[in-house]
Design a protein around this motif. Structure first.
Motif, PDB file in Angstrom:
ATOM      1  N   ALA A   1       9.778 150.037  85.023  1.00 33.40           N
ATOM      2  CA  ALA A   1      10.922 149.396  85.660  1.00 33.40           C
ATOM      3  C   ALA A   1      10.444 148.150  86.390  1.00 33.40           C
TER       4      ALA A   1
ATOM      5  N   SER B   1      17.653 154.297  92.404  1.00 34.75           N
ATOM      6  CA  SER B   1      18.089 152.911  92.329  1.00 34.75           C
ATOM      7  C   SER B   1      18.673 152.423  93.650  1.00 34.75           C
TER       8      SER B   1
ATOM      9  N   LEU C   1      10.555 155.921  89.848  1.00 41.16           N
ATOM     10  CA  LEU C   1      10.576 156.736  88.632  1.00 41.16           C
ATOM     11  C   LEU C   1       9.760 157.993  88.861  1.00 41.16           C
TER      12      LEU C   1
ATOM     13  N   SER D   1      15.161 158.706  87.682  1.00 40.46           N
ATOM     14  CA  SER D   1      15.091 157.362  88.260  1.00 40.46           C
ATOM     15  C   SER D   1      15.982 157.267  89.485  1.00 40.46           C
TER      16      SER D   1
ATOM     17  N   ASN E   1      19.250 147.501  90.839  1.00 40.87           N
ATOM     18  CA  ASN E   1      17.831 147.593  90.486  1.00 40.87           C
ATOM     19  C   ASN E   1      17.271 149.005  90.615  1.00 40.87           C
ATOM     20  N   VAL E   2      16.453 149.394  89.637  1.00 39.46           N
ATOM     21  CA  VAL E   2      15.732 150.665  89.690  1.00 39.46           C
ATOM     22  C   VAL E   2      14.609 150.553  90.717  1.00 39.46           C
TER      23      VAL E   2
ATOM     24  N   LYS F   1      18.074 146.476  86.381  1.00 41.63           N
ATOM     25  CA  LYS F   1      18.794 147.739  86.267  1.00 41.63           C
ATOM     26  C   LYS F   1      18.307 148.611  85.117  1.00 41.63           C
ATOM     27  N   GLU F   2      17.448 148.062  84.248  1.00 38.43           N
ATOM     28  CA  GLU F   2      17.057 148.767  83.034  1.00 38.43           C
ATOM     29  C   GLU F   2      15.690 149.419  83.151  1.00 38.43           C
ATOM     30  N   ILE F   3      15.479 150.436  82.311  1.00 37.79           N
ATOM     31  CA  ILE F   3      14.182 151.100  82.195  1.00 37.79           C
ATOM     32  C   ILE F   3      13.718 150.937  80.754  1.00 37.79           C
TER      33      ILE F   3
END
Length: 493
Positions: free
Chosen positions: A226, A269, A256, A267, A252-253, A230-232
């Motif tokens: 991350a 955020s 993890l 996850s 935002n992440v 916002k993505e993994i």
């Protein structure tokens, strides 16, 4: 009605309510009027957004008033008549102590009033130039605000003071779990010249526009990463190729965690939610928080017990939460006194430890949250790890040091010195004989735990290392950096 009285009325409590009751009232209303509860009703959502703003301002006004009263109570030491036969009075001011301003600064820090906190910690340093914790707190705030160079200067100053004040003697004594001196000792970085290379680079994963902030590795060879988005991303260890992108968070992440089986990724955020991902189907299978329960701020750290029954989470709202995974319910909520930055779970899943700005390390029961042992660490912590047998705890922090603790006694075993910037991650090898550390100084180091000696040091990246993970095969290390790359390392432990 004055502003403070209005603030109490907004929180629906009496002006005589205790600080604890005030906090409870605020949290209750904040949950009721959280805008995320009304995503399907634009009118109610707009009303909730206005309401939550009013609630937050009211709570902030009450806290500021309480802090002001506490300050005035100390400043006005005595009010006495200047002479028995006159009506004049004299106010005697006392010089505030560094500890007073430090506690004041911590109060501002906990409420995220960073300007006021910086002012208080500066007052501490003005009164006591060797107050290490004040430099560390200033460094933490400056780092959080993005002033990394100024933050590094604060941490460097704290480090210099600690070195100057150090009275502990260095030893070459070997550590044995059965018994050792109760005096902690320092081992300086002196890499051994070995014929075989214990850490060998073999692959770089490139293709990012942002720094790699967080990593997790599954037992079947998938790397989850991350960045500040916002993505993994999912990658295959053997090939270094991206195999999927997980989308679902709305902000935002921030952390993890991987299940022991490697089938589930968890996850956290800034959107205040915790999401569980099926790594085979690559989809969300459940979500905690964001509506009727959960954190009131970003999720900072996560850990799942080996039996997949209990989840521990830490938030920017200075709370620890224990969740029943099967029921999807929050079963314990624990308030802490200072910002939390990291979390570690014991291998058997019975205990967990949190680290951050609080000087005490708290070892807690993973079911109840009850404190089992407190360890006085006296330094900001960025990373934690339990040894495979659960008897040792390693900590790495802002002051560039790594400490090893015996959990049965709470005594420090080693202080490992060698990194020249804050330690971002500490990991035990699976056999418990080696400690692996990464740092903002761009290096990865391996340490031999029987002696505390540094085995090797590798300048792994072109910029600070934010995260590191050891693959279950105990032979592959993944490191993520601000140079926008993930690097894979062959590790001969």
């Amino acid at each position: 009605m004055n502003n403070v009285a209005q603030s109490y009325a907004i929180l629906e409590i009496s002006p005589t309510a205790s600080p604890e009751l005030t906090k409870q009232a605020y949290r209750k209303l904040a949950k009721i009027w959280h805008p995320d509860r009304y995503v399907n009703d634009p009118i109610l959502k707009a009303k909730a957004e206005a309401k939550i703003k009013t609630i937050n301002l009211a709570y902030a006004a009450i806290k500021a008033d309480l802090a002001k009263k506490d300050s005035n109570a100390v400043k006005l030491n005595t009010v006495t008549n200047s002479a028995p036969h006159t009506s004049q009075t004299r106010v005697e001011n006392t010089q505030q102590t560094p500890e007073f301003y430090y506690q004041q600064g911590m109060s501002y820090l906990n409420s995220e009033d960073y300007d006021a906190a910086l002012d208080s910690f500066s007052r501490v340093i003005k009164l006591d130039l060797n107050y290490i914790e004040a430099y560390q707190c200033r460094g933490f705030i400056l780092s959080k605000l993005g002033y990394n160079l100024r933050a590094d200067a604060e941490f460097k100053k704290a480090h210099q003071i600690k070195l100057k004040n150090r009275t502990t003697t260095s030893y070459n004594k070997k550590y044995t779990p059965e018994g050792y001196s109760d005096r902690g000792y320092t081992v300086k970085a002196t890499a051994n010249n070995q014929s075989s290379t214990p850490l060998k680079f073999w692959h770089t994963i490139i293709g990012f526009e942002r720094a790699i902030q967080f990593l997790a590795v599954s037992c079947d060879g998938q790397i989850a990463s991350a960045s500040n988005d916002k993505e993994i991303n999912l990658w295959q260890v053997n090939t270094g190729k991206r195999i999927s992108v997980l989308k679902g968070h709305t902000d935002n992440v921030t952390c993890l965690a991987m299940s022991v089986s490697g089938r589930t990724l968890i996850s956290g955020s800034k959107d205040k939610t915790i999401r569980f991902w099926d790594l085979q189907e690559r989809k969300i299978i459940r979500t905690f928080g964001g509506y009727f329960d959960g954190h009131l701020s970003e999720v900072v750290a996560l850990a799942l017990t080996p039996d997949n029954q209990t989840l521990i989470s830490c938030g920017g709202d200075n709370s620890l939460k224990i969740w029943d995974v099967n029921r999807g319910m929050e079963i314990q909520n624990i308030s802490v006194f200072a910002a939390v930055t990291c979390l570690a779970l014991s291998p058997d899943g019975r205990l967990f430890c949190t680290g951050g700005l609080e000087p005490e390390l708290r070892i807690r029961n993973a079911k109840t949250g009850q404190v089992i042992r407190s360890i006085n660490n006296n330094s900001g912590i960025l990373s934690l790890a339990f040894s495979p047998d659960g008897n040792l705890l390693a900590t790495g922090g802002f002051n560039r040091h790594i400490k090893l603790w015996d959990l049965t006694t709470g005594q420090e075993i080693y202080t490992l010195m060698g990194h020249t910037d804050r330690v971002s991650q500490v990991i035990f090898s699976q056999d418990g004989k080696t400690l692996i550390s990464s740092s903002w100084d761009k290096t990865i180091k391996l340490w031999k735990l029987s002696t505390g000696e540094e085995i090797t040091s590798v300048e792994a990246h072109a910029a600070k290392i934010n995260s590191m993970a050891l693959a279950p095969n105990n032979q592959t290390i993944a490191s993520g950096s601000a140079d926008n790359t993930i690097k894979l390392w062959q590790c001969n432990l």
